[in-house]
Design a protein around this motif. Structure first.
Motif, PDB file in Angstrom:
ATOM      1  N   GLY A 291      -8.884   7.998  20.956  1.00 40.62           N
ATOM      2  CA  GLY A 291      -8.969   6.714  21.639  1.00 40.62           C
ATOM      3  C   GLY A 291      -8.195   6.665  22.939  1.00 40.62           C
TER       4      GLY A 291
ATOM      5  N   ARG B 218      -6.290   7.489  -1.920  1.00 40.45           N
ATOM      6  CA  ARG B 218      -7.233   6.640  -1.212  1.00 40.45           C
ATOM      7  C   ARG B 218      -8.606   7.264  -1.219  1.00 40.45           C
ATOM      8  NH1 ARG B 218      -4.441   4.889   4.312  1.00 40.45           N
ATOM      9  NH2 ARG B 218      -2.833   3.540   3.482  1.00 40.45           N
ATOM     10  N   PRO B 219      -9.648   6.418  -1.050  1.00 40.80           N
ATOM     11  CA  PRO B 219     -10.994   6.979  -0.898  1.00 40.80           C
ATOM     12  C   PRO B 219     -10.995   7.910   0.319  1.00 40.80           C
ATOM     13  CG  PRO B 219     -11.057   4.575  -1.053  1.00 40.80           C
ATOM     14  CD  PRO B 219      -9.637   4.953  -0.975  1.00 40.80           C
TER      15      PRO B 219
ATOM     16  N   MET C 172       0.854  -1.200   0.000  1.00 44.69           N
ATOM     17  CA  MET C 172       0.000   0.000   0.000  1.00 44.69           C
ATOM     18  C   MET C 172       0.880   1.236   0.000  1.00 44.69           C
ATOM     19  SD  MET C 172      -3.477  -0.021   0.661  1.00 44.69           S
ATOM     20  CE  MET C 172      -4.613   1.240   0.277  1.00 44.69           C
TER      21      MET C 172
ATOM     22  N   ILE D 228     -12.661   8.222   2.933  1.00 42.13           N
ATOM     23  CA  ILE D 228     -12.866   7.680   4.276  1.00 42.13           C
ATOM     24  C   ILE D 228     -11.559   7.134   4.874  1.00 42.13           C
ATOM     25  CG2 ILE D 228     -13.493   5.331   3.633  1.00 42.13           C
ATOM     26  CD1 ILE D 228     -15.834   5.707   5.662  1.00 42.13           C
ATOM     27  N   LEU D 229     -10.615   6.764   4.008  1.00 38.73           N
ATOM     28  CA  LEU D 229      -9.360   6.202   4.506  1.00 38.73           C
ATOM     29  C   LEU D 229      -8.306   7.277   4.754  1.00 38.73           C
ATOM     30  CD1 LEU D 229      -9.010   3.082   2.183  1.00 38.73           C
ATOM     31  CD2 LEU D 229     -10.103   3.266   4.420  1.00 38.73           C
TER      32      LEU D 229
ATOM     33  N   PRO E  88      -6.275  10.287   9.270  1.00 42.72           N
ATOM     34  CA  PRO E  88      -5.499   9.481  10.202  1.00 42.72           C
ATOM     35  C   PRO E  88      -6.150   9.511  11.587  1.00 42.72           C
ATOM     36  CG  PRO E  88      -4.431  11.590   9.838  1.00 42.72           C
ATOM     37  CD  PRO E  88      -5.652  11.583   8.976  1.00 42.72           C
ATOM     38  N   ALA E  89      -5.915   8.451  12.380  1.00 47.73           N
ATOM     39  CA  ALA E  89      -6.488   8.393  13.712  1.00 47.73           C
ATOM     40  C   ALA E  89      -5.904   9.516  14.565  1.00 47.73           C
ATOM     41  CB  ALA E  89      -6.179   7.039  14.355  1.00 47.73           C
ATOM     42  N   GLY E  90      -6.728  10.063  15.441  1.00 50.52           N
ATOM     43  CA  GLY E  90      -6.265  11.133  16.319  1.00 50.52           C
ATOM     44  C   GLY E  90      -5.965  10.610  17.703  1.00 50.52           C
ATOM     45  N   ILE E  91      -5.961  11.535  18.658  1.00 56.72           N
ATOM     46  CA  ILE E  91      -5.619  11.179  20.030  1.00 56.72           C
ATOM     47  C   ILE E  91      -6.841  10.601  20.751  1.00 56.72           C
ATOM     48  CG2 ILE E  91      -6.215  13.420  21.044  1.00 56.72           C
ATOM     49  CD1 ILE E  91      -3.685  13.211  22.710  1.00 56.72           C
TER      50      ILE E  91
END
Lengths: 286, 266
Positions: free
Chosen positions: A20, A8-9, A1, A11-12, A15-18
């Motif tokens: 979680g 990328r579409p 990848m 939705i991808l 990036p994940a944030g803080i």
């Protein structure tokens, strides 16, 4: 990848944030950072504002002896653990797996067995009439029982026992990562086994020895259970002294000051370890 | 030649002998305590003059032991569930998140593992006394969750780092929602990490002595507190019986872990 997000579409792309990490951050802030900081504040506010608690700790010979005991035991435990662990880790790294898994099983069993159970066993084994003294007398090595408990000898034996797995397991990883070809090359070039050990095997495993040794040293400095049970009241170590200041003497000012010193030394050594080996290597032990 | 098992020569015999000695040293206390628990001598003479089950009878006759074990199991189960849930969420942010201070955050969340427990124990003890959680189950669970969190985060982040995120992305491209993709693709792929996290977190609480000693009240005692209290009084063989049961538990846990790991990795 590919790393190029624009292909990328949508939705991808995000990036994940803080986000979680927030529950963990709240838990640790509220129930770890706040209580510890509040405790350390008490060391400079109780019984009156000022540094008198630290003056007492550094000025009194009784406390100096506890500090000295603690560093002495931690140093000896670390040295003995490294020396005993290295040959075992060496063998485990190259042994046939069928054979090695038995030794691994014993190490894990010892490590997972309840800490108090192991310490209790050593209290019974090392007492005046215990198995160790009886055996040594039976084979004629000694004529009088040795004092093995309620002193620093007992603490050292018990601590080495507990620390060994923490040294052996990471060291196996270090030794396995060494390319056997380097040693074959050394032998081909005429190096004696001793030279090969001193100039290749030992230097290459030094990062693992340093990381494990530092971890054992730090853990030993702050250990409470084993020194308290095997050392008796006259050979107190730092963690035991802190607990006693709070629990029996209710001297929160002095207890927190001693806790702050322990925290400072531990964190400084931890930072040094992170510097030496990086956060990821350090946690490889579990 | 030093790393060739087959070509070590005499050195191999010496090293194997030494390894055998160390393995015996590590095994000795565990075997000793089990043998001792069946010995008939109240004064822990060894080898025992006879064999008996009376220490186990005494152990089971005292409801305080069973109650302490159940308290421990309850607290450890709750702490493990919380630590794994919170640790799982945090691991996604730590591994995939792109924000400033990510490494600092990782360091902060792992600190409870490094700080000497006695410092945390008196700190949380003082704090809970002030906010009214001292000697409560909730207090125990919170304190143990803090201590168990690093043991949950380490295996889960390791598993997540080894997982190829493009598989999750593929599921999303095929129409799954990001949440669905995580639940149905990512979580099954990192289940060994999550399982290890649960075991380590449970043990971190189950075996925890120092915080428990400070937090315990006459009505709320965990098993380590009960053992600690008995140890400080005398070296009764009843403790050997309780300890042997703990060894049995450890052994079963090791076997179950090995079996489940084998099954999960298929």
């Amino acid at each position: 990848m590919s790393g190029n997000l624009s292909h990328r579409p949508p939705i991808l792309r995000r990036p994940a944030g803080i986000g979680g990490a927030l529950p963990a951050l709240i838990l640790i802030s509220l129930f770890f950072v706040v209580p510890v900081v509040a405790l350390l504040l008490r060391s400079v506010t109780e019984p009156v504002p000022g540094l008198q608690n630290y003056a007492i700790l550094f000025g009194d010979g009784t406390y100096a002896r506890v500090f000295l005991n603690t560093f002495l035991v931690a140093t000896v435990v670390t040295a003995v653990t490294v020396i005993v662990a290295f040959p075992v880790a060496w063998m485990l790294a190259i042994m046939p797996p069928a054979f090695g898994s038995i030794v691994f099983g014993i190490i894990i069993l010892s490590m997972w067995t309840n800490l108090l159970t192991r310490t209790y066993a050593w209290m019974v084994l090392l007492q005046r009439t215990g198995v160790v003294n009886r055996t040594l007398m039976d084979i004629g090595l000694i004529s009088q029982p040795l004092p093995l408990i309620n002193n620093l000898t007992g603490v050292t034996i018990g601590m080495v026992y507990i620390m060994l797995p923490f040294m052996i397991l990471p060291l196996v990883g270090t030794l396995r990562a060494i390319d056997p070809m380097t040693l074959r090359a050394a032998a081909l070039c005429g190096a004696s086994p001793f030279d090969a050990f001193r100039r290749i095997l030992l230097p290459l495993s030094l990062p693992g020895i340093a990381a494990g040794g530092l971890m054992v040293f730090v853990m030993s400095l702050g250990y409470f259970v084993t020194p308290t049970l095997l050392g008796g009241t006259s050979n107190m170590m730092l963690a035991g002294m802190i607990a006693q200041m709070i629990q029996s003497l209710l001297n929160w000012g002095l207890g927190s000051a001693a806790a702050f010193i322990l925290l400072l030394v531990t964190m400084a050594l931890y930072a040094l370890q992170l510097r030496l080996v990086g956060a990821k290597r350090m946690t490889g032990g579990i | 030649m030093l790393l060739d098992y087959g070509r070590l020569g005499w050195l191999r015999a010496a090293l194997l002998g030494f390894t055998g000695l160390v393995a015996t040293f590590l095994l000795l206390p565990v075997v000793f305590i089990v043998l001792l628990s069946f010995g008939s001598s109240r004064w822990l003479a060894f080898p025992p003059p006879g064999w008996t089950l009376k220490w186990y009878e005494e152990l089971f006759a005292d409801p305080a032991w069973l109650e302490a074990a159940l308290t421990s199991a309850r607290i450890a189960a709750m702490a493990a569930i919380l630590a794994v849930a919170i640790g799982l969420l945090a691991s996604f942010a730590l591994v995939r998140g792109q924000f400033r201070g990510r490494n600092t955050l990782r360091g902060l969340l792992l600190t409870p593992m490094v700080l000497p427990v006695v410092v945390f124990a008196i700190a949380i003890y003082a704090f809970f006394l002030r906010i009214g959680l001292g000697g409560t189950t909730a207090g125990f669970v919170i304190a143990h969750t803090v201590l168990a969190l690093p043991f949950a985060i380490i295996p889960i982040t390791a598993a997540l780092e080894g997982f190829d995120k493009s598989i999750e992305d593929a599921a999303i491209v095929c129409g799954a929602s990001p949440f669905e993709a995580k639940i149905r693709v990512t979580l099954p792929a990192i289940k060994i990490g999550i399982f290890s996290a649960a075991i380590f977190a449970f043990l971190a609480s189950w075996d925890e002595v120092v915080v428990a000693i400070f937090m315990a009240s006459p009505t709320l005692q965990t098993l380590p507190v009960k053992i600690w209290g008995s140890l400080r009084q005398d070296l009764s063989p009843v403790i050997a019986a309780a300890s042997s049961l703990l060894v049995l538990l450890t052994l079963s846990l090791m076997i179950v872990t090995a079996l489940i790991r084998r099954k999960l990795s298929k």
